[in-house]
Design a protein around this motif. Structure first.
Motif, PDB file in Angstrom:
ATOM      1  N   ARG A   1      58.376  87.696  60.687  1.00 28.15           N
ATOM      2  CA  ARG A   1      59.803  85.844  60.955  1.00 28.15           C
ATOM      3  C   ARG A   1      60.644  86.992  61.280  1.00 28.15           C
ATOM      4  O   ARG A   1      61.285  86.025  62.176  1.00 28.15           O
ATOM      5  CB  ARG A   1      59.371  85.439  59.507  1.00 28.15           C
ATOM      6  CG  ARG A   1      60.134  84.379  59.494  1.00 28.15           C
ATOM      7  CD  ARG A   1      59.678  83.033  58.622  1.00 28.15           C
ATOM      8  NE  ARG A   1      60.304  81.771  58.667  1.00 28.15           N
ATOM      9  CZ  ARG A   1      61.775  82.024  58.683  1.00 28.15           C
ATOM     10  NH1 ARG A   1      62.926  82.933  58.660  1.00 28.15           N
ATOM     11  NH2 ARG A   1      62.143  80.436  58.625  1.00 28.15           N
TER      12      ARG A   1
ATOM     13  N   VAL B   1      55.461  86.226  67.205  1.00 27.34           N
ATOM     14  CA  VAL B   1      56.789  84.973  66.655  1.00 27.34           C
ATOM     15  C   VAL B   1      57.074  84.555  68.344  1.00 27.34           C
ATOM     16  O   VAL B   1      57.246  84.742  69.148  1.00 27.34           O
ATOM     17  CB  VAL B   1      57.493  85.623  65.660  1.00 27.34           C
ATOM     18  CG1 VAL B   1      58.192  84.943  65.113  1.00 27.34           C
ATOM     19  CG2 VAL B   1      56.976  86.568  65.113  1.00 27.34           C
ATOM     20  N   LYS B   2      56.548  82.575  67.830  1.00 28.21           N
ATOM     21  CA  LYS B   2      57.788  81.921  68.723  1.00 28.21           C
ATOM     22  C   LYS B   2      59.110  81.263  67.640  1.00 28.21           C
ATOM     23  O   LYS B   2      58.627  81.012  66.455  1.00 28.21           O
ATOM     24  CB  LYS B   2      56.684  80.867  69.094  1.00 28.21           C
ATOM     25  CG  LYS B   2      55.465  81.199  69.878  1.00 28.21           C
ATOM     26  CD  LYS B   2      54.601  80.127  70.399  1.00 28.21           C
ATOM     27  CE  LYS B   2      53.742  81.117  71.272  1.00 28.21           C
ATOM     28  NZ  LYS B   2      53.186  79.610  71.639  1.00 28.21           N
ATOM     29  N   LEU B   3      60.143  81.182  67.949  1.00 26.26           N
ATOM     30  CA  LEU B   3      60.962  80.241  67.186  1.00 26.26           C
ATOM     31  C   LEU B   3      61.812  79.804  68.615  1.00 26.26           C
ATOM     32  O   LEU B   3      62.191  80.200  70.084  1.00 26.26           O
ATOM     33  CB  LEU B   3      61.970  81.114  66.394  1.00 26.26           C
ATOM     34  CG  LEU B   3      62.936  81.831  66.912  1.00 26.26           C
ATOM     35  CD1 LEU B   3      63.733  81.862  67.673  1.00 26.26           C
ATOM     36  CD2 LEU B   3      62.877  82.690  65.951  1.00 26.26           C
TER      37      LEU B   3
ATOM     38  N   ASP C   1      59.569  83.797  71.747  1.00 25.45           N
ATOM     39  CA  ASP C   1      57.698  83.990  72.445  1.00 25.45           C
ATOM     40  C   ASP C   1      58.041  85.652  72.727  1.00 25.45           C
ATOM     41  O   ASP C   1      57.412  85.683  73.456  1.00 25.45           O
ATOM     42  CB  ASP C   1      57.546  83.314  73.473  1.00 25.45           C
ATOM     43  CG  ASP C   1      55.717  83.625  72.903  1.00 25.45           C
ATOM     44  OD1 ASP C   1      55.028  83.750  71.682  1.00 25.45           O
ATOM     45  OD2 ASP C   1      55.402  82.307  73.801  1.00 25.45           O
TER      46      ASP C   1
ATOM     47  N   THR D   1      56.860  80.054  64.173  1.00 26.15           N
ATOM     48  CA  THR D   1      55.950  80.253  63.755  1.00 26.15           C
ATOM     49  C   THR D   1      55.191  81.527  63.822  1.00 26.15           C
ATOM     50  O   THR D   1      55.432  82.459  64.528  1.00 26.15           O
ATOM     51  CB  THR D   1      54.350  79.725  65.135  1.00 26.15           C
ATOM     52  OG1 THR D   1      54.573  79.577  65.947  1.00 26.15           O
ATOM     53  CG2 THR D   1      54.620  78.040  64.618  1.00 26.15           C
ATOM     54  N   VAL D   2      54.331  82.780  63.679  1.00 22.42           N
ATOM     55  CA  VAL D   2      53.455  83.481  63.974  1.00 22.42           C
ATOM     56  C   VAL D   2      52.039  83.815  63.666  1.00 22.42           C
ATOM     57  O   VAL D   2      51.570  82.863  62.521  1.00 22.42           O
ATOM     58  CB  VAL D   2      53.953  84.534  62.322  1.00 22.42           C
ATOM     59  CG1 VAL D   2      53.579  85.785  62.267  1.00 22.42           C
ATOM     60  CG2 VAL D   2      55.675  84.415  61.354  1.00 22.42           C
ATOM     61  N   SER D   3      51.441  84.378  64.958  1.00 20.40           N
ATOM     62  CA  SER D   3      50.118  84.258  65.170  1.00 20.40           C
ATOM     63  C   SER D   3      49.876  85.243  65.457  1.00 20.40           C
ATOM     64  O   SER D   3      51.019  86.544  65.279  1.00 20.40           O
ATOM     65  CB  SER D   3      50.021  82.401  66.011  1.00 20.40           C
ATOM     66  OG  SER D   3      50.829  83.219  66.913  1.00 20.40           O
TER      67      SER D   3
ATOM     68  N   ARG E   1      54.203  88.652  57.327  1.00 20.48           N
ATOM     69  CA  ARG E   1      54.231  87.205  58.023  1.00 20.48           C
ATOM     70  C   ARG E   1      55.570  87.352  58.100  1.00 20.48           C
ATOM     71  O   ARG E   1      56.459  87.174  58.640  1.00 20.48           O
ATOM     72  CB  ARG E   1      53.592  85.893  57.782  1.00 20.48           C
ATOM     73  CG  ARG E   1      53.795  84.970  58.445  1.00 20.48           C
ATOM     74  CD  ARG E   1      52.914  83.758  56.937  1.00 20.48           C
ATOM     75  NE  ARG E   1      51.975  83.452  57.549  1.00 20.48           N
ATOM     76  CZ  ARG E   1      51.433  83.040  59.033  1.00 20.48           C
ATOM     77  NH1 ARG E   1      51.795  83.191  59.414  1.00 20.48           N
ATOM     78  NH2 ARG E   1      49.648  83.140  58.743  1.00 20.48           N
TER      79      ARG E   1
ATOM     80  N   SER F   1      61.862  74.841  61.706  1.00 21.21           N
ATOM     81  CA  SER F   1      60.942  74.781  61.800  1.00 21.21           C
ATOM     82  C   SER F   1      60.065  74.781  62.524  1.00 21.21           C
ATOM     83  O   SER F   1      58.367  74.008  62.573  1.00 21.21           O
ATOM     84  CB  SER F   1      61.145  73.021  61.091  1.00 21.21           C
ATOM     85  OG  SER F   1      61.673  72.635  63.065  1.00 21.21           O
ATOM     86  N   SER F   2      61.092  75.843  63.890  1.00 23.75           N
ATOM     87  CA  SER F   2      59.644  75.313  65.152  1.00 23.75           C
ATOM     88  C   SER F   2      59.189  76.962  64.742  1.00 23.75           C
ATOM     89  O   SER F   2      58.711  77.389  65.630  1.00 23.75           O
ATOM     90  CB  SER F   2      61.193  75.895  66.176  1.00 23.75           C
ATOM     91  OG  SER F   2      61.966  77.289  65.987  1.00 23.75           O
TER      92      SER F   2
ATOM     93  N   GLU G   1      43.595  86.176  59.170  1.00 18.58           N
ATOM     94  CA  GLU G   1      45.162  86.174  57.981  1.00 18.58           C
ATOM     95  C   GLU G   1      45.663  87.613  58.416  1.00 18.58           C
ATOM     96  O   GLU G   1      45.523  87.533  57.527  1.00 18.58           O
ATOM     97  CB  GLU G   1      44.332  85.159  57.921  1.00 18.58           C
ATOM     98  CG  GLU G   1      45.227  84.180  57.255  1.00 18.58           C
ATOM     99  CD  GLU G   1      46.523  83.682  58.064  1.00 18.58           C
ATOM    100  OE1 GLU G   1      47.324  82.702  58.276  1.00 18.58           O
ATOM    101  OE2 GLU G   1      45.010  82.444  59.115  1.00 18.58           O
TER     102      GLU G   1
END
Length: 167
Positions: A12, A82-84, A101, A66-68, A8, A63-64, A2
């Motif tokens: 972001r 990161v996606k946004l 992405d 995401t960090v993975s 994170r 809200s879009s 994680e």
């Protein structure tokens, strides 16, 4: 593994800065608070700004984001995907949606701050086999080559002059 909350947030914030810079809403001075200014990536981004159609407003959809796909390679290096989504209202009133992405690679600088030194649109979670080839004609040059590559383009080498001795 994680991703720690502080890393994170770093990932972001860097992605939002990247997306905002692409629209001309963030200058190079602010971008270098997220990107290593001595990296080839930063030089390329600043040298080749995007020329997007004029727009009335633009915003990252918070809200879009995401960090993975967090990977820690050492104490000084990590990556995260990161996606946004950016919503852009053009001057004619139409909506253009841009999707970002990218996997960002962060290196800790001498002040202890993680900055982006590279990014890619490739899925770095896929396992690939590569071989490092080092060419030592003059200044050594290393290339990472896929193990299944059928051919390799060697870097250009300077001609070597040989002096003949006469007796």
């Amino acid at each position: 593994e994680e991703i720690p909350p502080d890393l994170r947030q770093i990932a972001r914030d860097a992605a939002v800065a990247d997306a905002t810079y692409a629209l001309g809403e963030l200058g190079p001075a602010k971008l270098k608070t997220y990107f290593e200014e001595t990296s080839p990536l930063y030089a390329m981004i600043v040298k080749n700004p995007l020329n997007l159609q004029k727009y009335t407003s633009a915003a990252v959809d918070e809200s879009s984001i995401t960090v993975s796909d967090y990977r820690r390679y050492s104490q000084e290096l990590f990556s995260a995907r990161v996606k946004l989504t950016q919503n852009i209202i053009r001057k004619d009133g139409t909506l253009k949606v841009y999707k970002l992405d990218k996997t960002y690679f962060f290196t800790k600088n001498s002040s202890g701050k993680f900055l982006v030194t590279e990014y890619t649109n490739e899925d770095v979670t896929q396992i690939t086999q590569q071989v490092r080839l080092t060419f030592a004609a003059g200044e050594p040059v290393s290339l990472m080559v896929r193990a299944d590559a059928g051919a390799v383009a060697a870097p250009a080498a300077a001609a070597v002059e040989v002096e003949e001795k006469t007796e």
